[in-house]
Design a protein around this motif. Structure first.
Motif, short mmCIF file in Angstrom:
data_model
loop_
_atom_site.label_atom_id
_atom_site.label_comp_id
_atom_site.label_asym_id
_atom_site.label_seq_id
_atom_site.Cartn_x
_atom_site.Cartn_y
_atom_site.Cartn_z
N THR A 16 7.89 25.62 -5.43
CA THR A 16 7.80 26.32 -4.14
C THR A 16 7.81 27.83 -4.37
OG1 THR A 16 8.99 24.49 -3.10
CG2 THR A 16 8.88 26.55 -1.85
N GLU A 18 6.98 29.50 -6.98
CA GLU A 18 5.77 29.96 -7.66
C GLU A 18 4.57 29.99 -6.70
OE1 GLU A 18 5.46 29.21 -11.66
OE2 GLU A 18 3.27 29.02 -11.72
N LEU A 19 4.44 28.96 -5.87
CA LEU A 19 3.28 28.91 -4.97
C LEU A 19 3.40 29.94 -3.85
CD1 LEU A 19 2.37 25.11 -4.81
CD2 LEU A 19 1.71 26.84 -6.47
N GLN A 24 0.80 31.09 -1.03
CA GLN A 24 0.66 29.80 -0.36
C GLN A 24 1.83 29.56 0.60
OE1 GLN A 24 -1.85 27.38 -0.65
NE2 GLN A 24 -2.91 29.11 -1.59
N ARG A 28 3.30 23.85 0.61
CA ARG A 28 2.27 23.45 -0.35
C ARG A 28 2.87 22.65 -1.52
NH1 ARG A 28 -1.33 23.47 2.11
NH2 ARG A 28 -1.98 25.63 2.34
N ALA A 29 4.04 23.09 -1.99
CA ALA A 29 4.64 22.42 -3.14
C ALA A 29 4.99 20.97 -2.78
CB ALA A 29 5.88 23.17 -3.60
N PHE A 54 -7.94 26.54 -2.99
CA PHE A 54 -6.68 26.46 -3.73
C PHE A 54 -6.75 25.39 -4.82
CE2 PHE A 54 -2.09 25.28 -4.25
CZ PHE A 54 -1.76 26.43 -4.95
N LEU A 58 -5.70 25.69 -8.71
CA LEU A 58 -4.90 24.70 -9.43
C LEU A 58 -5.62 24.25 -10.70
CD1 LEU A 58 -3.59 22.51 -6.44
CD2 LEU A 58 -2.20 23.94 -7.94
N TYR A 62 -3.49 25.37 -13.72
CA TYR A 62 -2.48 24.32 -13.89
C TYR A 62 -3.12 23.03 -14.40
CZ TYR A 62 0.39 27.46 -11.09
OH TYR A 62 1.07 28.55 -10.64
#
Ligand code: SAH
Length: 352
Positions: A16, A18-19, A24, A28-29, A54, A58, A62
């Motif tokens: 959370t 980080e996003l 974001q 989102r998390a 988004f 990702l 990621y």
């Protein structure tokens, strides 16, 4: 190109943060967790309720990659032992044990181990690095993928494979959060156990986490004299310091600890050792339960398993002294089940 970050290593709160820092929304998390752990979807393109732009971020920054299965051994009792290969080629062992109460994953926390316990096969291969949180989560998810064929999943995790968890504290705790979180693997805190050879700083810190995860301590001896012979860490942190750390842990966490005690023939398995262990527990005012472990013999080591009558006599003395005691069930005796045995064997065969 910078390395992509593996999302399996993120707890919900870390993801959370980080996003949100990427602009974001804070939901989102949770949305991602629902895909990953709720639906088992590891392909960003399939995450249909996440905006395409988004999803592009990702995909570029990621990943959701699991370790590869290098070797799989299955014992007649259903125990499965995996040698998993990480991205850099490092190999670690992970074991699935089937108890009547559930499916237990025994995971490794480091590549090799630096603690040098004399009886243990893991230390035959020296520590080369810590495992990342995603590599520990990856071990459980890999076992889940095997169990899925039977409609089952991992219900318990013990961090009792190769490595010393409190020598890799942050990564282990991050993985434990993923195991425990409701939107993660949702494994109850009381179904998760971290086992340490007895690092006082880690034990105290663990008491301050505010989580109900179990703590097990590899004691293996009732006094410093015997402990020094088999566990080098005991010379750095003698029994007094260990007991003081446990008391401090219990003041904060208010939880019973488990003492693991491997019975080694003639060395620590005599009736007087059982009496001394009971004295140690009472004199130090620690609230403990004892798990007696029949030694799993290791070819390279001189120690022998205690005979069953010595194990039972030891158990009975502790019970008579009012200490809850169990004898650990033995698993996978027809495969290389002792910690580190499979990895050491593959390495010997030149498979490193
Ligand atoms: N470093 C941590 C966790 C890994 S070892 C710790 O020391 O607790 C997990 C447990 O397995 C420890 O209690 C360890 O002493 C025990 N163990 C190691 N080798 C064993 C063997 N050959 N047979 C039985 N138990 C063993």
């Amino acid at each position: 190109m910078p390395e992509r970050k593996n999302l399996f290593g993120y707890s919900l709160s870390k993801l959370t943060d980080e996003l949100v820092s990427l602009g974001q929304s804070k939901f989102r998390a949770r949305q991602l967790f629902a895909w990953i752990y709720g639906k088992g979807v590891y392909d960003f393109d399939a995450m249909s309720d996440i905006a395409k732009s988004f999803r592009g971020t990702l995909k570029s920054d990621y990943c959701l990659e699991l370790p590869e299965i290098h070797t799989k051994q299955k014992a007649s009792d259903g125990t499965v032992k995996l040698l998993l290969e990480m991205e850099d080629g490092a190999k670690v062992e992970t074991v699935l044990m089937r108890y009547n109460y559930g499916n237990v994953a025994c995971i490794s926390s480091q590549v090799g181990c630096a603690m040098g316990c004399q009886f243990c096969a893991s230390g035959l291969l020296k520590k080369t690095r810590n495992l990342e949180a995603h590599e520990m989560v990856g071990q459980v998810l890999t076992l889940n993928s095997i169990l899925k064929e039977e409609g089952e999943s991992i219900s318990h995790v013990v961090v009792m494979g190769t490595g010393e968890p409190f020598d890799n504290y942050e990564n282990v705790l991050e993985a434990v959060r993923v195991f425990n979180e409701q939107y993660g693997l949702a494994i109850g805190a009381r179904h998760i156990t971290v086992s340490t050879c007895g690092l006082p700083a880690g034990i105290k810190r663990y008491g301050e986490e505010g989580i109900q995860v179990n703590l097990a301590i590899s004691l293996h001896a009732p006094n410093d004299e015997i402990r020094n012979q088999i566990m080098p860490i005991s010379k750095a942190y003698p029994m007094d310091q260990l007991m003081e750390a446990i008391r401090q842990y219990q003041e904060k966490a208010d939880r019973r600890v488990t003492f693991e005690y491997i019975l080694l023939k003639g060395l620590n398995d005599q009736p007087e050792h059982a009496q001394e262990l009971a004295d140690l527990i009472y004199q130090n005012h620690v609230y403990a339960y004892v798990n007696l472990i029949p030694y799993n013999e290791v070819k390279e080591k001189p120690y022998q398993r205690s005979p069953n009558n010595a194990i039972h006599a030891f158990h009975d003395i502790l019970m008579k002294r009012g200490i809850s005691t169990t004898v650990r069930k033995e698993f996978g005796s027809d495969i290389d089940a002792a910690c580190g045995q499979l990895r050491a064997k593959i390495q010997r065969q030149g498979g490193s």
